[in-house]
Motif scaffolding. Structure first.
Motif, PDB file in Angstrom:
ATOM      1  N   ILE A   5       5.265   3.643  -3.491  1.00 48.13           N
ATOM      2  CA  ILE A   5       5.318   2.351  -4.184  1.00 48.13           C
ATOM      3  C   ILE A   5       4.093   1.518  -3.827  1.00 48.13           C
ATOM      4  O   ILE A   5       3.731   1.386  -2.660  1.00 48.13           O
ATOM      5  CB  ILE A   5       6.599   1.583  -3.807  1.00 48.13           C
ATOM      6  N   ALA A   6       3.463   0.952  -4.850  1.00 47.63           N
ATOM      7  CA  ALA A   6       2.301   0.088  -4.660  1.00 47.63           C
ATOM      8  C   ALA A   6       2.755  -1.370  -4.638  1.00 47.63           C
ATOM      9  O   ALA A   6       3.494  -1.807  -5.511  1.00 47.63           O
ATOM     10  CB  ALA A   6       1.305   0.290  -5.801  1.00 47.63           C
ATOM     11  N   TYR A   7       2.301  -2.110  -3.616  1.00 50.36           N
ATOM     12  CA  TYR A   7       2.601  -3.536  -3.562  1.00 50.36           C
ATOM     13  C   TYR A   7       1.322  -4.334  -3.400  1.00 50.36           C
ATOM     14  O   TYR A   7       0.283  -3.802  -3.018  1.00 50.36           O
ATOM     15  CB  TYR A   7       3.582  -3.852  -2.428  1.00 50.36           C
ATOM     16  N   LYS A  47       2.251   1.392  -0.312  1.00 50.14           N
ATOM     17  CA  LYS A  47       0.790   1.360  -0.307  1.00 50.14           C
ATOM     18  C   LYS A  47       0.302  -0.008  -0.780  1.00 50.14           C
ATOM     19  O   LYS A  47       0.705  -0.473  -1.848  1.00 50.14           O
ATOM     20  CB  LYS A  47       0.213   2.458  -1.215  1.00 50.14           C
ATOM     21  N   LYS A  48      -0.547  -0.621  -0.001  1.00 47.74           N
ATOM     22  CA  LYS A  48      -1.063  -1.947  -0.332  1.00 47.74           C
ATOM     23  C   LYS A  48      -2.289  -1.835  -1.243  1.00 47.74           C
ATOM     24  O   LYS A  48      -3.177  -1.021  -1.016  1.00 47.74           O
ATOM     25  CB  LYS A  48      -1.446  -2.691   0.951  1.00 47.74           C
ATOM     26  N   VAL A  91       1.161   6.755  -7.428  1.00 52.30           N
ATOM     27  CA  VAL A  91       2.342   5.947  -7.138  1.00 52.30           C
ATOM     28  C   VAL A  91       3.255   6.017  -8.355  1.00 52.30           C
ATOM     29  O   VAL A  91       2.805   6.284  -9.477  1.00 52.30           O
ATOM     30  CB  VAL A  91       1.990   4.469  -6.822  1.00 52.30           C
ATOM     31  N   VAL A  92       4.556   5.779  -8.141  1.00 55.35           N
ATOM     32  CA  VAL A  92       5.504   5.844  -9.265  1.00 55.35           C
ATOM     33  C   VAL A  92       6.059   4.471  -9.623  1.00 55.35           C
ATOM     34  O   VAL A  92       6.577   4.269 -10.726  1.00 55.35           O
ATOM     35  CB  VAL A  92       6.659   6.819  -8.963  1.00 55.35           C
ATOM     36  N   ILE A  93       5.966   3.531  -8.690  1.00 59.10           N
ATOM     37  CA  ILE A  93       6.399   2.154  -8.922  1.00 59.10           C
ATOM     38  C   ILE A  93       5.282   1.245  -8.444  1.00 59.10           C
ATOM     39  O   ILE A  93       4.636   1.523  -7.423  1.00 59.10           O
ATOM     40  CB  ILE A  93       7.700   1.835  -8.163  1.00 59.10           C
TER      41      ILE A  93
END
Length: 342
Positions: free
Chosen positions: A46-48, A75-76, A92-94
């Protein structure tokens, strides 16, 4: 060894082997979920980003993992365009992106859909002008250099504000910089203003002041959102994970909305949000208050109603600015409110 002793030894070996096999089988049958989570289940990547919102508390607490019973690799990323690229490649998936990069990605037919609104943006994104640049009103921007991450929510807000002020892009210089690059350029004195989010926003405000924020620009007719989006192939195969993800997020949103004062007076909440975003702890209460956080009913209403039209309007504006090549007739296929229901 005598024949009798040899037989006794062989029987003993057989009994021990059978007992060992039984114990291994029993252990596997008693704890299937734990074994599956640790060995067979791939991490959800997940990317944030570093925007300030209540759900950052749940992220630090590990609530998403506990509630979903999935391992998550967070993952930032520094910009929405970087998140979009990671989604496109499948790295990434989200991902957490703004409505502007989402509109651009959907216009390119990237197979993603918005399934949750993190925030309707307000004071957490703003156009900050350097005090030394002597910019006290909109017309003072003419001839100045403004930094912004291209095709971001702040880019869309900046262009919308300039349109509202009847200032054309050729009357000033707009440069494409990511937030860390904006901070460095600001410190060097290379730019006069920046439309950006945290933590670059607070760093700029230390020697500058806000000329306009996204709440005001939204009231002028150009609202922006912070979103969670998902690859469609992942969504089709993992609906229960997405439902869990939504409920974990809404739990934090509800906790904040129930008593914003108590939420920000809890120092643990402030420290956890600062940990993930890099924001100054003293700025977080004001930044949280600057956005609107939608509950489950409001989420369903917006995502099932006006949201697709907002994305269409955003894409249309981006096309007039030459930021996207095409605009789809409708963006409903890129919006999914189904995961909000538990």
């Amino acid at each position: 060894m005598s024949t009798r002793n040899r037989k006794t030894f062989l029987i003993t070996i057989i009994v021990i082997a059978a007992l060992a096999t039984f114990l291994v089988y029993q252990n596997r049958s008693v704890q299937p979920q734990k074994a599956n989570l640790q060995t067979n289940q791939a991490d959800v990547v997940i990317a944030y980003q570093t925007g300030v919102d209540p759900s950052k508390v749940a992220q630090v607490n590990g609530d998403y993992e506990k509630d979903s019973q999935h391992n998550i690799n967070w993952k930032k990323f520094d910009s929405g365009s970087d998140v979009v690229n990671a989604l496109a490649s499948g790295d990434v998936v989200i991902g957490n992106i703004g409505s502007s990069p989402f509109a651009a990605a959907a216009s390119r037919n990237l197979p993603i859909e918005a399934f949750l609104i993190t925030a309707k943006l307000g004071g957490s994104e703003a156009l900050v002008v350097r005090n030394a640049a002597k910019i006290n009103q909109a017309s003072d921007l003419i001839g100045k250099t403004i930094a912004v991450p291209f095709v971001s929510t702040t880019h869309y807000s900046l262009l919308s504000a300039l349109k509202h002020w009847n200032i054309t892009e050729n009357q000033l210089k707009i440069v494409n910089l990511r937030p860390p690059e904006i901070t460095a350029a600001w410190e060097r004195g290379d730019i006069d203003a920046a439309y950006v989010w945290e933590p670059a926003l607070s760093k700029a405000k230390a020697t500058g002041h806000v000329l306009v924020d996204s709440k005001q620009v939204g009231e002028w007719g150009a609202p922006t959102y912070d979103l969670w989006v998902v690859r469609k192939d992942f969504a089709e195969k993992n609906p229960e994970f997405l439902k869990s993800f939504v409920q974990t997020t809404l739990k934090q949103i509800d906790a904040y909305n129930a008593d914003p004062k108590a939420f920000v007076e809890n120092q643990n909440n402030i420290e956890k949000i600062a940990q993930l975003t890099g924001s100054d702890q003293k700025d977080i209460p004001l930044l949280l208050a600057g956005n609107d956080y939608l509950n489950a009913q409001q989420q369903t209403l917006v995502l099932s109603g006006e949201f697709a039209k907002n994305i269409f309007d955003t894409a249309t504006f981006l096309k007039t600015q030459g930021k996207v090549d095409q605009v789809k007739a409708d963006y409903k296929e890129n919006v999914n409110a189904h995961f909000i229901q538990p």
